[in-house]
Design a protein around this motif. Sequence first.
Motif, PDB file in Angstrom:
ATOM      1  N   PHE A  97       0.828  -1.204   0.000  1.00 39.71           N
ATOM      2  CA  PHE A  97       0.000   0.000   0.000  1.00 39.71           C
ATOM      3  C   PHE A  97       0.865   1.258   0.000  1.00 39.71           C
ATOM      4  O   PHE A  97       0.616   2.205  -0.760  1.00 39.71           O
ATOM      5  N   TYR A  98       1.885   1.275   0.840  1.00 38.36           N
ATOM      6  CA  TYR A  98       2.773   2.440   0.972  1.00 38.36           C
ATOM      7  C   TYR A  98       3.435   2.782  -0.363  1.00 38.36           C
ATOM      8  O   TYR A  98       3.423   3.938  -0.807  1.00 38.36           O
ATOM      9  N   CYS A 101       0.951   3.914  -3.175  1.00 39.70           N
ATOM     10  CA  CYS A 101       0.558   5.315  -2.973  1.00 39.70           C
ATOM     11  C   CYS A 101       1.690   6.263  -3.355  1.00 39.70           C
ATOM     12  O   CYS A 101       1.463   7.283  -4.016  1.00 39.70           O
ATOM     13  N   ALA A 105       1.548   8.677  -6.508  1.00 39.87           N
ATOM     14  CA  ALA A 105       1.670  10.121  -6.319  1.00 39.87           C
ATOM     15  C   ALA A 105       2.645  10.711  -7.321  1.00 39.87           C
ATOM     16  O   ALA A 105       2.382  11.756  -7.938  1.00 39.87           O
ATOM     17  N   ALA A 193       2.885   9.000  -0.208  1.00 35.10           N
ATOM     18  CA  ALA A 193       2.567   7.767   0.518  1.00 35.10           C
ATOM     19  C   ALA A 193       1.868   8.088   1.836  1.00 35.10           C
ATOM     20  O   ALA A 193       0.935   7.379   2.239  1.00 35.10           O
ATOM     21  N   GLY A 196      -1.716   8.826   1.330  1.00 38.28           N
ATOM     22  CA  GLY A 196      -2.439   7.566   1.123  1.00 38.28           C
ATOM     23  C   GLY A 196      -2.757   6.901   2.450  1.00 38.28           C
ATOM     24  O   GLY A 196      -3.854   6.366   2.643  1.00 38.28           O
ATOM     25  N   GLY A 253      -1.447  10.248  -4.111  1.00 36.49           N
ATOM     26  CA  GLY A 253      -1.320   9.240  -3.067  1.00 36.49           C
ATOM     27  C   GLY A 253      -2.673   8.823  -2.516  1.00 36.49           C
ATOM     28  O   GLY A 253      -2.930   7.637  -2.296  1.00 36.49           O
ATOM     29  N   MET A 254      -3.548   9.804  -2.320  1.00 35.78           N
ATOM     30  CA  MET A 254      -4.887   9.505  -1.820  1.00 35.78           C
ATOM     31  C   MET A 254      -5.706   8.736  -2.858  1.00 35.78           C
ATOM     32  O   MET A 254      -6.430   7.788  -2.525  1.00 35.78           O
ATOM     33  N   PHE A 256      -4.675   6.792  -5.456  1.00 35.31           N
ATOM     34  CA  PHE A 256      -4.219   5.416  -5.644  1.00 35.31           C
ATOM     35  C   PHE A 256      -4.522   4.571  -4.408  1.00 35.31           C
ATOM     36  O   PHE A 256      -4.846   3.382  -4.523  1.00 35.31           O
ATOM     37  N   GLY A 257      -4.413   5.183  -3.225  1.00 32.09           N
ATOM     38  CA  GLY A 257      -4.761   4.471  -2.003  1.00 32.09           C
ATOM     39  C   GLY A 257      -6.224   4.085  -1.970  1.00 32.09           C
ATOM     40  O   GLY A 257      -6.587   2.973  -1.574  1.00 32.09           O
TER      41      GLY A 257
END
Length: 272
Positions: A97-98, A101, A105, A193, A196, A253-254, A256-257
Amino acid sequence: MQNYRPFSGITPAVKTLIILNVAMYFLATFIEQHYKINVSHLLGLHLPQSHYWGPWQYVTHMFMHGSISHLFFNMFALFMFGCILESIWGSKRFLIFYFVCGIGAGALNSAIGWFEIQRLIEQYEQFQLSPNPNILAEVVKHQLSHPAGWIWETIDNWINNPQSPEYEAIGKQIFQTIIDLKVNVPMIGASGAIFGILLAFGMLFPNTELYLMFIPIPIKAKYFVLGYGFLELYLGFQNNAGDNVAHFAHLGGMLFGFFLIKYWNRNRKKFY
């Protein structure tokens, strides 16, 4: 969430990420000071039009920071919210996840930056065909936060001498320099990240009340995340010359998260 004790210890992936980020900051500072090598140009994320651009930068830019305060606030948020997510998802899923994101970004920032630079290049091509000091003044106003005094003096002199080939040549050089500056500014930091992670926390624990500095009342996580997201969107479209924050990277980042969480939970109602 019930088994998580915030002060019982830092989770392994978050611990590793913090160590890597801190180590990279001090290592880059040492190299730049003692060997005069600009590490940011090598590892920071440049736009595709830049000759400094490299595909590895979509990962390495996440471990570069411009100042102690930049590093501290990113790592503080990583510790506060990342440990909770890792304790729920496990280290492997949290790291996926990290990086999704962070890379996402960078990808969104590159895409939007590419279009902005292309538009500026097209404007420059038109400017070359029909040089005009007033057009140059508008470009300087919108693209440079603190233009040198000699730039405004040159523009004023050109306005007073519109047929001068000398000022016309200098004007073209100023415009080209602005393009070079915009293209070659690297994006650095783990903020994509981190944003995210903030979004994930808001989605998993929407009604958790957060106490923020300078705000005397608690605010629910879902409202904090939504408000922060809309603020970044507004500032991104404002595109002020003195604003050096990559707002669209934060939004990337948000974004894609959000899609990754939706993908993971497409067949169930809960996130964990």
